[in-house]
Each structure stands twice: as structure tokens, then as C-alpha cells.
Design an enzyme around this catalytic site. Sequence first.
Site, mmCIF file in Angstrom:
data_model
loop_
_atom_site.group_PDB
_atom_site.id
_atom_site.type_symbol
_atom_site.label_atom_id
_atom_site.label_comp_id
_atom_site.label_asym_id
_atom_site.label_seq_id
_atom_site.Cartn_x
_atom_site.Cartn_y
_atom_site.Cartn_z
ATOM 1 C CE LYS A 83 -0.222 1.083 16.535
ATOM 2 N NZ LYS A 83 -0.840 1.753 17.704
ATOM 3 C CB SER A 158 -4.142 -0.290 18.258
ATOM 4 O OG SER A 158 -3.321 0.832 18.500
ATOM 5 C CB SER A 182 -2.862 1.886 21.388
ATOM 6 O OG SER A 182 -4.205 1.700 21.007
#
Lengths: 491, 121
Positions: A83, A158, A182
Site C-alpha cells: 500500500k 482505504s 481499511s
Amino acid sequence: MADETHTLHSLTLAAMARGLSGGDFTATELTRHLLARVETIGKDLNAFISVTADAALASAAKADKARASGKAGKLNGLPIVHKDLFCTRGVLTTCGSRMLENFVSPYDAAVVERLQDAGAIMLGKTNMDEFAMGSSNETSYFGAVKNPWDTSLSPGGSSGGSAAAVAARIVPAASGTDTGGSIRQPAALTGTVGIKPTYGRVSRYGMVAFASSLDQAGVITRSAEDAAMLLSVMAGFDPRDSTSVNHPVPDYVAGLAAPVKGLKIGIVRQHFDAGLDPQCATAVREALAALEAQGAVLTEVDLPNLDLSVPTYYVVAPAECSSNLSRFDGVRFGYRAEDPKDLMDLYCRSRGEGFGAEVKRRIMTGTYVLSAGYYDAYYLQAQKVRQLISEDFRNAFATVDVIAGPTAPTPAFAIGAKTDDPITMYLNDIYTIGANLAGLPGISIPCGFAGKLPVGLQLVGAHFAEQKLLACAHQYQQLTDWHEQGPEAFA
Amino acid sequence: MSKTACIIAAANCARHPAGHAHPEFLVSLTKDQVQHIATLARLSLAKQEFDDVVAKLSRIVDFVDQLQSAPTSNVLPMAHPLDQAQRLRPDQVTEKNERETLQANAGAVQDGFYLVPKVIE
């Protein structure tokens, strides 16, 4: 070798490890094959912000050499994507924001370092909601990620780029972070496995901070076994993270064999209230029945303050965010406004132009709840309600081993469907936020479909009960094949 | 609509995450308040985004307002999920000097210093 490698992407991480050690293919072949998917499918889904092809191929060559000389690490030659919130030395770390569009990290995050030291190969950095603030990946400065099950839908957020990359069989594993759901919510919306460990279990060093008392790193994979392999390497004490916990790390892979028989599973009555999509409810109930058939004992538990978890989160998280994001001032790193007329103008315009709408709203919410005259009414009160929510979990775990229920109230929703009203978006995390507030580990695993869209089952455990969650998930995956089903368009 | 009605509406809303029609909420923040918050937060807002911020921020503040009704008179605030005390370390320099690497990310530097607009006349 070439014709035997064309379906390598369909292998799990564990199967890739066996293939590499058995000499069926090399790390270089594997890396090349997956990089081609990153460049094509990854681009179509907008799942990546950076691709690190050259570095990946160099690392792959090194991994092959290490294996040939008998020095293969635990994850030697295995692919990973991160990420874009994890700092990666010499590589862009944007956090999905214009603010960090050109930020090249001077150091590696602990998670990146540990996986790399074990021989894992980073192929790229995944798209995400800006500063991890969002549940749909739409707040990214680099555009929304598409859900591989239906590209008009959001993959959740997210960690949406990570989830989409794993779901579309671009890579078998991706790192993620989870502040309010997330990792788990996008895993549920893309039919993947996502684990958020106990707060403090994995080092936060080198993670761009959002809400420091809630943030935790984890992984998205396609099986519980793969998650266990990675977590065994990622977890552990790190003196560079002041809230890292010095607690022994079990061998999560060895622990997967623990049977479900006798496991006490708590079912939360409030989880099945009217807000839950009926098809999701059916899939979750069938999963619970399957576990019960294996000898798990289902008991009802009560989380009386569940409804307050979302409003509590939206005081605590913005408060911490407003404090953490004050470091972005246009001076030392990040976006700097042009031709500032004075220092105040430099600060205000750099931040005003560098941050997107959702990030600004959260900074302002946080500033408001911490400001003179409102601190006690909002921030202090939220910290007290946080205590009540944690007590609810403590009481529940006095009688059960894990709590099971839905991960998200609905399957994947359309891109653009929830952008007008922030509260509608926030309520998507109703089932996941509690674990963050209480610092508990949670995992989401695929448990069926609502129409053509995957549904997630969430398991939450007491502090440091990752082992139980992974074993329960793994045992469930021995009985079912939901986790093996992927979107046909990307087979 | 009264303030109490708002709180109840918001509480009901949390039980219906699928998204139903919301009763109209009071706009609880004024433009002046929002401007003050923006100044405290060092955020300049473009004219066209300001009204949107006022509406959405009010909506968020009204939503979190339901916390007021939670009974917390004898509850200790929780700042850390594991009830841990902050760990201390020996007071020794552990960082290397990496000024050049770190300053490579800055918008304006000169002779090892960060540049900002003139603050002293």
C-alpha cells in the site's frame, strides 16, 4: 519453461513457495509473469500508483542466486505489493495524495524491511484513499480503483488497490493498513482475505500516520494460510515504534491445524439488524452453520454500544489525524504552494492545495473537537465511550473465543454512489471500527455471494488472538472454496 | 426540528447503514465558525469549496453529537487500546546525520537550511 508459467498468477503464495523450492519455476520467471499483469490488469483497474519493475527483477535475480547457494529466506522470491502508505526507500510514497505526489522516502518502513529481509520481492505500490481516509478508494488523488468483480463498482477502501490487485490475481499478497476497517472492508468487497492484527503487533515505523492509536498494518491475501506466512514475518517488537508490543510471535502457519471443534464463537445480535443486506446475512449465517457443524459452539453475545462506535471513531480518528497531518506545512517535504506572500500563506495554501476534500474535512473535524470549549464535550467524551466499547468486547471475550459476523453491511457499491454524504460512507465501517477502537485483531474471509458479488465473514478475537482467527479461517477454507473463486474476467 | 430529534435521528441512522432518507439536520456550524476552524488548521479553502465544507462539516458534527447522550459519568477516558505506559529509552543519539537525503524532499533549501518567506523585517 515459458508455457508452464502462464498460469503462475493463479497460485497462492504457499503454492508459489512450493514451486520455487521444488525448482518448478524461478523467482525471475515468476516476477516477470506477474509484472506483466501489473502493467496490464493493474493499469486497467487503476490499482497501482508506482510499479518497481527494474528493482523487482534485480531482487528476483538475487533471490534465485540465494536459493542456488542454499541461502533462501523464509519468503525467498515471493511477490508482494505495498500500500502506498508504507515508506519505501528511493521509491515514491504518495499516500494517495497530491501532498506527497513527489515524496521519495529516505528509508524503508519496518513492514517493508522485514518482508524484504525474508526474501520477498516488491513489485509496486498500490493505490489507496488519500491518507487512508475513505472506504471506497475514491478519495485518492490518483483516481478511484475499480473492483475486478464489476469494474463499475468500488473495491472498498482505504486499501482498495491492494485488495483489487489480489482479487484480480495480479499478485497473491499485498500489504494494507487498517484504522477503521481499511483492510477488512475492501477484503470483503473483493472476495479476499484481510487481517488486521492486534494494535502494536506489527510495527508502525515507516507508515505515514493517520490516527496513531488506531492504525495497524496487516495483509490482504487469498487464503488464511498465506496471511499466516506473511504475518509470521511481519509481526514482532520494534523499538522504533513507541507503541510496538514486546510479545512473543507464534508460528502462525504451524497453528493453522488447530481444529474448530470446541471453539466458542460469539454471535452479535445487533450485527443482524435491519442495516445488513439480506443476502449478506444469509451468506454469513450459512458460514456460521458450517463452523457449527464442525463442532464450534455458537453463543449469542451483546455489544450494547455498537451503534456508538462510528460516531466515537469520527471524533477520535479526526482528532489524531489533525495532529498527525500538521507536519505537512510545505517546508520540509510535500507539496509547496507557489509564490507565497508570507509564512502563513505558505502553510495555508500548501495544505489547502495539497490535501483533498475528505482529508480537509477530517482535519477540520479534528481541529474542531480538540478546540477550546469543545474538547471535553467531544474528544474526552469520545475517549470515555471508547472505554465503554472496549469493555463490551472484554465482557464478550470472557465467554467466547472469537466473535463472528458480517464484515460490511452491503456487498460492493457503485463508484460515486456514496460520495455526496460523508455519513453514508462512514457507516460502511459499522462492523469493523469496534476492533480498532478496542485494539483487537480481526480478519475478513470470503463466505459466499450476494448475487455475483463476494461477501465477507469477519472474525474478531481478544488481544493477540491472531492464531485463533487464522486457524478458524483456515479450517473454514478447508471446508469451502469461496476463497478460491475469483472474477472470471481476470482468471 | 429540535436538537433532541436530531440526536435520535442520527442514532437511528447508525442502525440503518444501508442508507435511507435522512431527516433534515440543523446546520450546526456557522460560516464564521468554519472559517475559524480552517484558520486554526492552517487550511485555505477555495471559495467554491467553502459552502460544501460548511454543509458537510455540520453534518459530521451533528452525527457525532449523539455521543453526548451516552452515560459516561464514572468512566475513565481511554487513550491507548492496550493500556500501556510509554516506553522509555536511554538518552543517546541513535540517528545518523542524513541532512542531504532528508532535504532532497524539501521545496526550497539553501546551504543546508530550509527556506521560508521572510518572517522578520
